[in-house]
Design an enzyme around this catalytic site. Structure first.
Site, short mmCIF file in Angstrom:
data_model
loop_
_atom_site.label_atom_id
_atom_site.label_comp_id
_atom_site.label_asym_id
_atom_site.label_seq_id
_atom_site.Cartn_x
_atom_site.Cartn_y
_atom_site.Cartn_z
CD GLU A 5 38.36 42.53 44.21
OE1 GLU A 5 38.22 41.20 44.29
OE2 GLU A 5 39.10 42.99 45.40
CB CYS A 17 41.47 38.65 45.08
SG CYS A 17 41.15 40.80 43.78
#
Length: 500
Positions: free
Chosen positions: A268, A302
């Site tokens: 991720e 993110c």
């Protein structure tokens, strides 16, 4: 002797001075041959606690512990796994304010956000517990021969390594470890050097919850030692899977290191999320969603909105309304009441954001309107970065358009048509999340399907939830977390074909 082991009490106290040792096989491990390191409060510059700096010896010990535990745990009843997760979640909830305080002290976010993260973190454990009660779901397959009875079953992949970031130091641990444990795997967690005490606190609560020795191990270390630890964990054949959340360059390196042992890799990674506001949008709702998507956690996420794309016909109105909300943000120590923006996690982060902003303004400062209450965009004492809006309009050639900002900087660009907005949104090597604001249902479907990313939020500033799979396309990662797919990441499929 390299390290000293002390058995953990069944009722660990959440006292900062006592949360300093690695946790391996349900025991405190104090590293004697390596110097400890300090976890620093970014808001004050003061030490939160001294932490053992793990190395090769502790890493190999944790691997052996996780492997031994897996031999037993892989055959455990699904109901017993669910109970462990629920008991762990209950203890975290019981101590939620203490855990939240530790989050704020280590990485700086406002206490209210930290408390929200702790509750968010436990939701993953409750979700995985509920999902696993019915067991790992296999399937009966259509026979290829009349006398065959083929069945596909799912089994735990093996010992798992989770490398977790500092920006959500509770939720990223439970989202990864909860899914792995539900699947029947043991876990080694290597937390960020900026937030090691949070992971160690969770490990102590796991022991109190009744976790068997070796099920959840934590290896804190400096960034220098973590590079060595990471290489060992990636290359050791006893580790079956790696789950990493962090930067794209580091993710690529870890993937390469896992290649020789053909590990299951879940990544991720970074993001460059577009937030598109069409003229068909409810502008007030779009502004509220932008504030959430951009400024929560000081933009250190993110999936934070990184490029705000606004249709020209409403551009001026949107920027004006956003500025009205924006100027009400209060920056300060996350432990102070009313603070909505804390410091960046450290000086390195501050310098990176400053470099991105100042570098872009140096390219074309005359065509960018800076809205911050002060024309000096780098105002504020390191690591407090004053939030800023950059009204870039048509200037999507600026370096900031392609950089992951990871700070409280809202860069806003204009577009003419839907097709242009989609093209601009997809003009990045990342593909984690996108945001769309429109009241036109057909438009929302068209745009969502044409965006090159793993997640799309329509008329919402946040969609991450225990039920929703989280992950990206392109260089934003591989695999999914949360939802039932999160558990699947830690399983292997096995065909068993019976001949009658």
């Amino acid at each position: 002797m390299l390290h000293k082991v002390n058995r953990l009490s069944s009722t660990p106290k959440l006292v900062l001075s006592s949360i300093h040792s690695a946790v391996i096989n349900n025991a405190n491990v104090n590293v004697e041959s390596e110097s400890s390191f300090q976890s620093i409060n970014p808001a004050t510059g003061l030490s939160v606690g001294s932490v053992s700096n793990c190395g090769e010896k502790e890493t190999l010990s944790a691997i052996a512990s996780a492997k031994d535990c897996f031999k037993m745990f892989k055959g455990s009843l699904h109901s017993s796994r669910a109970k462990l997760l629920i008991d762990w979640a209950d203890l975290i909830t019981k101590n939620n304010r203490k855990v939240a305080e530790l989050v704020t002290l280590e990485m700086g976010k406002p206490f209210s956000e930290s408390l929200g993260e702790v509750n968010y973190a436990t939701s993953f454990l409750y979700h995985f517990a509920a999902h696993i009660r019915s067991g790992l779901v296999g399937e009966m397959l259509t026979p290829g021969m009349a006398h065959w009875r083929p069945v596909n079953v799912k089994q735990p992949v093996g010992p798992v390594v989770t490398i977790t970031p500092w920006n959500f130091p509770v939720a990223m641990v439970t989202r990864k470890a909860g899914a792995a444990i539900a699947a029947g795997c043991s876990v080694i967690n290597a937390p960020s050097e900026d937030t090691p005490l949070v992971s160690l606190c969770l490990a102590k609560l796991a022991v109190e919850a009744g976790f068997p020795p070796g099920l959840f191990n934590v290896l804190p270390s400096t960034i220098e030692n973590k590079q060595r630890i990471g290489k060992i964990l990636c290359e050791d054949p006893r580790i079956s899977a790696l789950s990493f959340t962090g930067s794209t360059p580091v993710g690529k390196l870890l993937s390469k290191q896992c290649a020789d042992t053909v590990k299951r890799v879940h990544l991720e990674l970074g993001g460059n999320a577009p937030l598109i506001v069409f003229e068909t949008a409810d502008i007030d709702r779009a502004v509220a969603g932008t504030m959430m998507a951009k400024f929560k956690n000081a933009g250190q996420a993110c999936n934070a909105a990184n490029r705000i794309l606004v249709q020209k016909s409403i551009y001026t109105e949107f920027v004006g309304k956003l500025a009205e909300k924006f100027v009400k943000l209060k920056m300060g120590n996350g432990m102070e009441k009313g603070v909505s923006i804390g410091p960046l996690v450290n000086s390195k982060a501050y310098k990176k954001v400053s470099s991105i902003v100042n570098g872009s303004l140096a390219v074309d400062v005359t065509n960018v309107d800076v809205i911050s209450g002060n024309k000096d965009t780098s105002i504020g004492d390191d690591p407090f970065y004053t939030p800023v809006i950059l009204s870039c309009q048509e200037n999507n050639h600026l370096p900031i358009f392609h950089e992951e900002i990871f700070g409280p900087v809202a860069a806003i660009y204009s577009f003419d048509t839907e097709a242009e907005a989609v093209e601009m949104a997809n003009n990045t090597r990342y593909g984690l999340q996108a945001y769309i604001f429109t009241k036109d249902m057909a438009q929302s479907w068209r745009v969502s399907e044409n965006l090159e990313c793993g997640m799309v939020a329509v008329n919402e500033g946040a969609i991450s939830n225990a039920n929703n799979p989280f992950g990206g396309w392109k260089e934003s990662g591989i695999g999914r977390e949360a939802g039932h797919l999160g558990i699947d990441e830690f399983t292997e499929d096995k065909l068993i074909c019976f001949g009658l």
